[in-house]
Design an enzyme around this catalytic site. Structure first.
Site, mmCIF file in Angstrom:
data_model
loop_
_atom_site.group_PDB
_atom_site.id
_atom_site.type_symbol
_atom_site.label_atom_id
_atom_site.label_comp_id
_atom_site.label_asym_id
_atom_site.label_seq_id
_atom_site.Cartn_x
_atom_site.Cartn_y
_atom_site.Cartn_z
ATOM 1 N N TRP A 1 0.834 -1.206 0.000
ATOM 2 C CA TRP A 1 0.000 0.000 0.000
ATOM 3 C C TRP A 1 0.867 1.254 0.000
ATOM 4 O O TRP A 1 0.532 2.246 -0.653
ATOM 5 C CB TRP A 1 -0.975 -0.001 1.176
ATOM 6 C CG TRP A 1 -1.976 -1.112 1.071
ATOM 7 C CD1 TRP A 1 -2.091 -2.192 1.895
ATOM 8 C CD2 TRP A 1 -2.981 -1.291 0.055
ATOM 9 N NE1 TRP A 1 -3.103 -3.017 1.460
ATOM 10 C CE2 TRP A 1 -3.665 -2.500 0.342
ATOM 11 C CE3 TRP A 1 -3.358 -0.557 -1.073
ATOM 12 C CZ2 TRP A 1 -4.714 -2.980 -0.458
ATOM 13 C CZ3 TRP A 1 -4.399 -1.030 -1.866
ATOM 14 C CH2 TRP A 1 -5.058 -2.224 -1.560
ATOM 15 N N LYS B 1 -12.422 -1.224 7.972
ATOM 16 C CA LYS B 1 -11.822 -2.163 8.925
ATOM 17 C C LYS B 1 -12.337 -1.845 10.334
ATOM 18 O O LYS B 1 -13.141 -2.580 10.872
ATOM 19 C CB LYS B 1 -10.286 -2.084 8.882
ATOM 20 C CG LYS B 1 -9.696 -2.725 7.622
ATOM 21 C CD LYS B 1 -9.140 -1.686 6.730
ATOM 22 C CE LYS B 1 -8.181 -2.147 5.673
ATOM 23 N NZ LYS B 1 -8.602 -3.151 4.730
ATOM 24 N N ASP C 1 -1.297 6.868 6.345
ATOM 25 C CA ASP C 1 -2.404 5.998 5.949
ATOM 26 C C ASP C 1 -2.654 5.071 7.144
ATOM 27 O O ASP C 1 -1.829 4.216 7.450
ATOM 28 C CB ASP C 1 -1.989 5.197 4.707
ATOM 29 C CG ASP C 1 -3.017 4.143 4.312
ATOM 30 O OD1 ASP C 1 -4.063 4.035 4.991
ATOM 31 O OD2 ASP C 1 -2.772 3.422 3.317
HETATM 32 N N1 PMP Z 1 -4.110 1.306 2.635
HETATM 33 C C1 PMP Z 1 -4.178 0.229 3.434
HETATM 34 C C2 PMP Z 1 -3.238 0.125 4.600
HETATM 35 C C3 PMP Z 1 -5.128 -0.755 3.178
HETATM 36 O O1 PMP Z 1 -5.207 -1.831 3.971
HETATM 37 C C4 PMP Z 1 -6.009 -0.617 2.072
HETATM 38 C C5 PMP Z 1 -7.079 -1.616 1.746
HETATM 39 N N2 PMP Z 1 -7.079 -2.786 2.365
HETATM 40 C C6 PMP Z 1 -5.867 0.509 1.250
HETATM 41 C C7 PMP Z 1 -4.928 1.452 1.585
HETATM 42 C C8 PMP Z 1 -6.766 0.725 0.071
HETATM 43 O O2 PMP Z 1 -7.993 1.093 0.536
HETATM 44 P P1 PMP Z 1 -9.268 1.375 -0.365
HETATM 45 O O3 PMP Z 1 -9.674 0.070 -0.945
HETATM 46 O O4 PMP Z 1 -10.233 1.933 0.631
HETATM 47 O O5 PMP Z 1 -8.881 2.358 -1.398
#
Ligand code: PMP
Length: 361
Positions: A102, A197, A173
């Site tokens: 991520w 989450k 994030d």
């Molecule tokens: N950052 C992290 C740490 C994540 O765990 C996730 C999704 N599991 C995301 C970003 C992406 O999130 P989204 O699908 O809400 O764009």
């Protein structure tokens, strides 16, 4: 009603009380004769829900008046783009600390907007087994910001400290660990998290941003992507995801009833220790690929000795009512996502199962 033990990584388990309240909110919201999702987003009834949700975030995380709290859409992925669009000016550079896939996605969106640097990376042979040490951080004192991912949902690692960025705004994030422990928000320039989450359903993204950064943000980008637009309109510039925000309100009031984040953290530590204990107790059967000091309290990842045994483990667990234990498709293995709503009794059953699985084989 047969609710299973849900170890999904996100969308993930939510507190039953929050769902039951949403069920009641759905048909006739507090005697108003219509569903909360049929109310105008500009009406009094919805406004009370919206503002209560913001107040609960402020209260639980002790967010000061120096920060805006916003509800946006597009998930954390949209924030990967909005952060640099707003905060990375011409001629500036931004630092990214890479601790998982991520963070890499955030970096790549930054690259699409302007100049970015990798200030440190824990990538090794395509994996991310740890959080970087302070001594590895090669920070640019002139950077527009430093970006970190506080919990790496796929790799199963978590920052257990807040790095000192020497006055450069820290952007985080926190999609997979927000509200899992108390937080000193004043150490951050901006925090963002997809809701799915620890906060509620997908479709809502919480952004907590320092007011001066929002003010100084770029104005030469479309209005809908400027933080100042939603900050100035209490997140009502366009129609917000009203049901998602209502559910988020329900989830946060459950956390408040549980006694706030200090209590939540104690329970989360206990739950994680139980599973890591079961892994470490049987080194011939289970192995955690993460450095001990970097282990996540939210996503416990581990391997068995072969992919076949892992498949058998997942199938057997499912027969006992434990769902969502398959590791992310990019890394395989097992992952138990144990966010706030994962109950202690589920962890006890998982640990019992781990203790018994292939015992004596
Ligand atoms: N950052 C992290 C740490 C994540 O765990 C996730 C999704 N599991 C995301 C970003 C992406 O999130 P989204 O699908 O809400 O764009």
């Amino acid at each position: 009603m047969a609710r299973v033990m849900n170890f999904n990584p996100g969308p993930a388990a939510l507190p039953l009380a929050a769902l039951q309240r949403a069920q009641a909110d759905l048909l006739d919201y507090e005697g108003s004769g219509m569903s909360i999702i049929e109310h105008s987003h500009r009406g009094k009834v919805y406004a009370a829900v919206h503002n209560e949700a913001i107040e609960l975030i402020r209260e639980l995380l002790r967010v000061s008046d120096d920060y805006h709290v916003m509800f946006l859409q597009g998930g954390a992925s949209q924030q990967f783009a909005m952060v640099p669009m707003n905060l990375l000016g011409d001629g500036q550079s931004a630092d990214y600390v890479i601790t998982g896939s991520w963070s890499k996605k955030a970096l790549s969106e930054g690259k699409a907007v302007g100049t970015v640097r990798v200030a440190a990376s824990s990538e090794k042979d395509g994996k991310f087994p740890r959080i970087v040490a302070d001594s590895e951080l090669d920070l640019d004192p002139k950077a527009a910001y430093v970006h970190i991912t506080t919990n790496n949902t796929i790799a199963g690692t978590q920052w257990h400290r807040i790095p000192d960025t020497k006055g450069v705004p820290l952007i985080a994030d926190m999609s997979s660990d927000i509200m899992s422990r108390p937080l000193d928000v004043s150490r951050f320039g901006l925090i963002y998290a997809g809701a799915q989450k620890n906060l509620g359903p997908s479709g809502v993204t919480v952004v907590i941003a320092r007011k001066d950064l929002v003010e100084a943000g770029r104005k030469d980008i479309p209005k809908i992507f400027q933080y100042r637009t939603q900050a100035g309109d209490n997140s009502l510039y366009n129609t917000p995801p009203t049901f998602g925000i209502c559910l988020l309100r329900n989830v946060l009031s459950v956390l408040k009833d549980r006694g706030g984040l200090e209590k939540v953290e104690v329970e989360n530590k206990k739950k994680a220790e139980m599973i890591y204990g079961a892994i470490d107790a049987r080194p011939d059967t289970y192995r955690c690929p993460v450095d001990k000091a970097s282990r996540s309290l939210m996503n416990v990842v581990f391997n068995l000795t072969t992919p076949e045994l892992e498949a058998e483990f997942i199938a057997e667990a499912q027969k006992k009512g434990m769902y969502g234990l398959k590791g992310h498709r990019s890394v395989g293995g097992i992952r138990a996502s144990i966010y706030n709503a994962a109950e202690r009794s589920w962890i006890e059953q998982l640990v019992d199962f781990m203790n018994q699985f292939k015992k004596g084989a």
